[in-house]
Design an enzyme around this catalytic site. Sequence first.
Site, PDB file in Angstrom:
ATOM      1  N   HIS A 158       0.833  -1.205   0.000  1.00 24.85           N
ATOM      2  CA  HIS A 158       0.000   0.000   0.000  1.00 24.85           C
ATOM      3  C   HIS A 158       0.869   1.257   0.000  1.00 24.85           C
ATOM      4  O   HIS A 158       0.636   2.181  -0.794  1.00 24.85           O
ATOM      5  CB  HIS A 158      -0.921  -0.008   1.227  1.00 24.85           C
ATOM      6  CG  HIS A 158      -1.755   1.224   1.352  1.00 24.85           C
ATOM      7  ND1 HIS A 158      -3.025   1.308   0.824  1.00 24.85           N
ATOM      8  CD2 HIS A 158      -1.484   2.433   1.902  1.00 24.85           C
ATOM      9  CE1 HIS A 158      -3.495   2.523   1.065  1.00 24.85           C
ATOM     10  NE2 HIS A 158      -2.578   3.228   1.723  1.00 24.85           N
ATOM     11  N   GLU A 159       1.864   1.294   0.868  1.00 23.88           N
ATOM     12  CA  GLU A 159       2.694   2.504   0.964  1.00 23.88           C
ATOM     13  C   GLU A 159       3.547   2.681  -0.290  1.00 23.88           C
ATOM     14  O   GLU A 159       3.696   3.801  -0.791  1.00 23.88           O
ATOM     15  CB  GLU A 159       3.565   2.461   2.226  1.00 23.88           C
ATOM     16  CG  GLU A 159       2.766   2.469   3.535  1.00 23.88           C
ATOM     17  CD  GLU A 159       1.768   3.626   3.641  1.00 23.88           C
ATOM     18  OE1 GLU A 159       2.042   4.709   3.113  1.00 23.88           O
ATOM     19  OE2 GLU A 159       0.689   3.431   4.236  1.00 23.88           O
ATOM     20  N   HIS A 175       1.537   4.247  -3.090  1.00 23.51           N
ATOM     21  CA  HIS A 175       1.418   5.719  -3.065  1.00 23.51           C
ATOM     22  C   HIS A 175       2.594   6.357  -3.805  1.00 23.51           C
ATOM     23  O   HIS A 175       2.431   7.321  -4.547  1.00 23.51           O
ATOM     24  CB  HIS A 175       1.420   6.241  -1.618  1.00 23.51           C
ATOM     25  CG  HIS A 175       0.098   6.179  -0.919  1.00 23.51           C
ATOM     26  ND1 HIS A 175      -1.071   6.683  -1.456  1.00 23.51           N
ATOM     27  CD2 HIS A 175      -0.237   5.682   0.304  1.00 23.51           C
ATOM     28  CE1 HIS A 175      -2.062   6.494  -0.589  1.00 23.51           C
ATOM     29  NE2 HIS A 175      -1.589   5.887   0.489  1.00 23.51           N
TER      30      HIS A 175
END
Length: 250
Positions: A122-123, A126
Site C-alpha cells: 500500500h505505501e 502511493h
Amino acid sequence: MKLARFVLIGLLLGGCATAPLTNRTQFIMISSEQEMALGATEAQKVVQSSKLSGDKALQARIKRIGERIAAVSGRSDYVWEFNVIQDDTPNAFCLPGGKVFFYTGILKITENDDQIATVMGHEIAHALARHGAERMSMQSASNIGAQVLAAALNVPPEYRDLYAQAYGVTSQVGLILPYSRKFENEADQIGVYLMWKAGYNPAQALKFWENMEKLSSKGQKAPAFLSTHPADSERIKAIRDYIPLLPAQR
Ligand SMILES: [Zn+2]
C-alpha cells in the site's frame, strides 16, 4: 489576461501522467527527478529525527519483504531503502524514490509477513502512483488558478492573497499528509496487486484491514495510521471486490 491565458495553457501542458495499473490520468506539475530529490531530502530528515530500531532480525524481515515487493514494482530506477523506526506509533510510509519507513508500532498490529506485505504494498503504491506529487500539484494549481481568477476579476493585488485563502488554498507542502479517499483506494488496489505479484496472500490484506477496523472501533489508539487510513467498511468492501479480479496467473 494574456498572462492568465499563458499560465492556464502552461498548467494544461504542464504535466499529464498516468497512474500505474488503474491508468487514471493525473495532473502532475513536478518532474520525477524533482520529486525524488524531495523524497531523498525528506528521508534524511526522518532518519535524523527518529530512532532507528536496533533489532537486526526485524530490520532483515522488513527488508526481505520490501525487496520482494520492490522487485515486482517495475521501478529499478528507485533507490530502494527499508528502515525500521523504534516508535510505538502505528505508522508506515514510502517517500518518492523508494525510501520506506516502518514504525515498530505498526508491526505490533501486523500478524504475519503477508500483512506486513499489505502495508508495504500500500505505501509503495502511493509512491509509484506519485500521489504526493499529484497532491502538491493540485495545491499549487488551485493557488495559481485563484491568482489568475483574481487578476481576471480585477481583485486588487493587496487582496489577492486573501482571495487565495478564501479559495481554500494552503501553502503547506508536505509529503506526509492524509491522502484523499480516491488516492487511498488506488493505493489499496495497486498494493494488493503488488503483494499478490510478489507471492503473498491477498486474503491477508482483508484480515489486516478488518483488524484495523476492530482497533478503531474499540477506541484503541492507532491515530497516525488510522487518521490517514480510515479502516472502515467501505475500504474493506472495495478490497474484497478487488481480490477476485486479480489475474489467474502471477
Ligand atoms: Zn494510504
